[in-house]
Motif scaffolding. Structure first.
Motif, mmCIF file in Angstrom:
data_model
loop_
_atom_site.group_PDB
_atom_site.id
_atom_site.type_symbol
_atom_site.label_atom_id
_atom_site.label_comp_id
_atom_site.label_asym_id
_atom_site.label_seq_id
_atom_site.Cartn_x
_atom_site.Cartn_y
_atom_site.Cartn_z
ATOM 1 N N GLN A 185 -2.349 -6.845 -13.058
ATOM 2 C CA GLN A 185 -2.784 -5.760 -12.672
ATOM 3 C C GLN A 185 -2.712 -5.220 -11.104
ATOM 4 O OE1 GLN A 185 -6.611 -5.657 -14.379
ATOM 5 N NE2 GLN A 185 -6.104 -5.568 -16.205
ATOM 6 N N ILE A 186 -1.653 -5.674 -10.599
ATOM 7 C CA ILE A 186 -1.306 -5.475 -9.138
ATOM 8 C C ILE A 186 -0.748 -4.104 -8.903
ATOM 9 C CG2 ILE A 186 -0.325 -6.319 -6.591
ATOM 10 C CD1 ILE A 186 -2.275 -8.367 -8.409
ATOM 11 N N LYS A 187 -1.340 -3.308 -7.996
ATOM 12 C CA LYS A 187 -0.814 -2.030 -7.328
ATOM 13 C C LYS A 187 -0.377 -2.099 -6.004
ATOM 14 C CE LYS A 187 -3.365 0.704 -10.768
ATOM 15 N NZ LYS A 187 -4.426 1.978 -10.777
ATOM 16 N N LEU A 188 1.105 -1.673 -5.714
ATOM 17 C CA LEU A 188 1.481 -1.986 -4.368
ATOM 18 C C LEU A 188 1.786 -0.662 -3.992
ATOM 19 C CD1 LEU A 188 3.861 -4.925 -4.919
ATOM 20 C CD2 LEU A 188 1.427 -4.811 -3.938
ATOM 21 N N ASP A 189 1.609 -0.194 -2.735
ATOM 22 C CA ASP A 189 2.064 0.950 -2.172
ATOM 23 C C ASP A 189 2.290 0.817 -0.462
ATOM 24 O OD1 ASP A 189 2.470 3.751 -1.532
ATOM 25 O OD2 ASP A 189 0.302 3.979 -0.622
ATOM 26 N N ASP A 190 3.496 0.862 -0.039
ATOM 27 C CA ASP A 190 4.075 0.724 1.229
ATOM 28 C C ASP A 190 3.502 -0.712 1.745
ATOM 29 O OD1 ASP A 190 5.363 1.341 3.712
ATOM 30 O OD2 ASP A 190 3.604 2.328 4.433
ATOM 31 N N VAL A 191 4.078 -1.688 1.150
ATOM 32 C CA VAL A 191 3.793 -3.253 1.595
ATOM 33 C C VAL A 191 4.909 -3.989 2.155
ATOM 34 C CG1 VAL A 191 2.689 -5.265 0.826
ATOM 35 C CG2 VAL A 191 1.793 -3.316 -0.226
ATOM 36 N N ASN A 192 4.873 -4.612 3.048
ATOM 37 C CA ASN A 192 6.049 -5.244 3.731
ATOM 38 C C ASN A 192 5.944 -6.611 3.328
ATOM 39 O OD1 ASN A 192 7.941 -6.418 5.408
ATOM 40 N ND2 ASN A 192 7.110 -5.785 7.369
ATOM 41 N N PHE A 193 6.826 -7.012 2.417
ATOM 42 C CA PHE A 193 6.983 -8.090 1.882
ATOM 43 C C PHE A 193 8.488 -9.030 2.486
ATOM 44 C CE2 PHE A 193 4.699 -6.625 -1.659
ATOM 45 C CZ PHE A 193 3.603 -7.531 -1.773
ATOM 46 N N SER A 194 8.722 -8.677 3.604
ATOM 47 C CA SER A 194 10.072 -9.335 4.203
ATOM 48 C C SER A 194 9.717 -10.843 4.478
ATOM 49 C CB SER A 194 10.133 -8.583 5.750
ATOM 50 O OG SER A 194 10.467 -7.347 5.486
ATOM 51 N N GLN A 195 10.774 -11.574 4.253
ATOM 52 C CA GLN A 195 10.670 -12.852 4.267
ATOM 53 C C GLN A 195 9.618 -13.678 3.367
ATOM 54 O OE1 GLN A 195 13.479 -14.399 5.830
ATOM 55 N NE2 GLN A 195 14.291 -12.529 5.964
ATOM 56 N N THR A 196 9.077 -12.973 2.363
ATOM 57 C CA THR A 196 7.854 -13.640 1.814
ATOM 58 C C THR A 196 8.360 -14.291 0.714
ATOM 59 O OG1 THR A 196 6.541 -11.620 2.241
ATOM 60 C CG2 THR A 196 5.933 -13.061 0.277
#
Length: 111
Positions: free
Chosen positions: A51-62
């Motif tokens: 139940q994860i909601k994402l909005d405009d998240v930077n996952f660069s190189q994650t």
């Protein structure tokens, strides 16, 4: 660096925060809302995500290595250079552009 190794987070809201380089390895994350946050170069490996909601998240190189991403909607997020096992991508929601970028992980050349 923030360390959340084997943490159990539930009903958590993060807005306009930096988790750059954070370590969430083997964490259990449930009912999280993450908006306008920086998770670049974080480690989210071997996690259980529910139940994860994402909005405009930077996952660069994650790194999401060995973390199933089924049901996660990355369409508003940056995911360039994502580190992920191919089988974990099954069921993730991405844009056409993001899909082309992820295809590079399989050695595909998209023109």
């Amino acid at each position: 660096m923030l360390i959340f190794f084997q943490a159990q987070l539930e009903n958590f809201l993060a807005t306009d925060s930096s988790f750059q380089y954070a370590n969430f390895s083997k964490a259990k994350l449930k009912a999280l809302e993450i908006s306008q946050c920086d998770f670049s170069e974080a480690t989210i490996s071997e996690c259980k995500l529910t139940q994860i909601k994402l909005d405009d998240v930077n996952f660069s190189q994650t790194s999401f290595f060995k973390t199933p991403l089924k049901g996660l909607d990355f369409t508003s997020c940056q995911i360039d250079g994502l580190i992920v096992s191919i089988e974990a991508l099954s069921g993730a929601v991405v844009t056409t552009f993001q899909a082309a970028e992820l295809a590079k992980l399989m050695g595909l050349i998209v023109r």
